[in-house]
Design an enzyme around this catalytic site. Structure first.
Site, short mmCIF file in Angstrom:
data_model
loop_
_atom_site.label_atom_id
_atom_site.label_comp_id
_atom_site.label_asym_id
_atom_site.label_seq_id
_atom_site.Cartn_x
_atom_site.Cartn_y
_atom_site.Cartn_z
N ASP A 53 52.65 43.84 40.98
CA ASP A 53 52.27 44.29 42.31
C ASP A 53 50.75 44.36 42.31
O ASP A 53 50.15 45.21 41.65
CB ASP A 53 52.87 45.67 42.57
CG ASP A 53 52.45 46.27 43.91
OD1 ASP A 53 51.59 45.67 44.61
OD2 ASP A 53 52.96 47.35 44.26
N VAL A 54 50.10 43.45 43.03
CA VAL A 54 48.64 43.35 42.95
C VAL A 54 47.94 44.59 43.51
O VAL A 54 46.74 44.78 43.24
CB VAL A 54 48.12 42.09 43.67
CG1 VAL A 54 48.65 40.83 42.99
CG2 VAL A 54 48.46 42.11 45.15
N TYR A 148 45.83 42.42 59.73
CA TYR A 148 45.69 41.15 59.02
C TYR A 148 44.31 40.55 59.24
O TYR A 148 43.65 40.11 58.30
CB TYR A 148 46.78 40.19 59.48
CG TYR A 148 46.86 38.91 58.68
CD1 TYR A 148 47.49 38.87 57.45
CD2 TYR A 148 46.31 37.72 59.16
CE1 TYR A 148 47.58 37.70 56.71
CE2 TYR A 148 46.39 36.53 58.44
CZ TYR A 148 47.02 36.54 57.21
OH TYR A 148 47.09 35.37 56.48
N LYS A 152 41.39 39.99 56.35
CA LYS A 152 40.91 38.65 56.01
C LYS A 152 39.42 38.47 56.32
O LYS A 152 38.71 37.73 55.63
CB LYS A 152 41.74 37.59 56.73
CG LYS A 152 43.17 37.50 56.21
CD LYS A 152 43.22 37.19 54.73
CE LYS A 152 44.61 36.97 54.21
NZ LYS A 152 44.62 36.61 52.77
#
Length: 238
Positions: A53-54, A148, A152
């Site tokens: 799990d990053v 999102y 980003k």
């Protein structure tokens, strides 16, 4: 070739990059949450499957320790793991969805970049390359995708900072911004659209682009690359 780490390697862009890299002779550490899928991918070459799990600092540290124990070094890190939360107008975004998106798309990318940077800085020969998956959403927003888009856009700053701080250690950092590769994540993005679905492209085009960036000598770097479906509108989307 060398040693490549790919996060989010169980599906979509990550899987396409991992499989193409393995086919080209890279040693590839495949990281994602679904270990059973990773084993099948890693078995296609000299691969290593690691459940990770990053967004979990301890899990990332353990994963990178396993990678170095197996391969001895890291030459390329494809920082790819990401998620798209439920489509919502800004006042409808829940704190839970916001935090989940930031945890994976930004904190997870930071944790993996930090681990890769530390290894590349300390290894002999020194250096390596970090490639961040920024998405077209790092340049222009999409409808109903506040978390999102913010995550980003933040990746842009991370890429530039890593590229600057890596200069003295032969660590290059670049970013690939992808517009509508046909993956499972794209299905979630399409649900956010207020108009007709946009043109798409085969995910293999992305994999080839990432492998091009990865294969450059460290004296050269692609700081930013945009790969998008040819008929896709570049601005005014949503």
């Amino acid at each position: 070739m060398g040693v490549m780490v790919v996060t989010g390697a169980s599906a979509g862009i990550g899987r396409a990059v991992a499989e193409m890299a393995l086919a080209q002779g890279w040693q590839v550490a495949c990281l994602a949450r679904r270990l059973e899928v990773l084993h099948d991918i890693a078995a296609k070459g000299d691969g290593l499957a690691i459940a990770c799990d990053v967004s979990d600092e301890g899990a990332v540290s353990e994963a990178f320790a396993q990678i170095v124990a197996r391969f001895g070094r890291i030459d390329v890190m494809f920082n790819n793991a990401g998620m798209f939360p439920p489509a919502a107008l800004p006042d409808e975004v829940t704190l839970l969805d916001w935090q989940a998106c930031i945890d994976v798309n930004l904190t997870g990318m930071f944790l993996c970049a930090r681990a890769a940077f530390a290894q590349m800085r300390g290894q002999d020969p020194q250096g390596g390359r970090i490639i961040n998956n920024g998405s077209i959403s790092s340049q222009v927003p999409r409808a109903k995708s506040l978390a999102y888009t913010v995550s980003k856009h933040a990746v842009n700053g991370m890429t530039k900072q890593l590229a600057l701080d890596g200069r003295d250690f032969r660590i290059a950092c670049g970013q690939i911004d992808i517009g509508n590769a046909r993956t499972g994540l794209l299905a979630g993005i399409d649900k956010a659209a207020t108009k007709t679905a946009e043109p798409t492209m085969d995910v293999a085009n992305v994999a080839r682009s990432v492998l091009h960036m990865a294969s450059l000598p460290l004296e050269a770097n692609v700081l930013n690359m945009t790969v998008m479906a040819s008929a896709m509108p570049f601005v005014g989307r949503g």
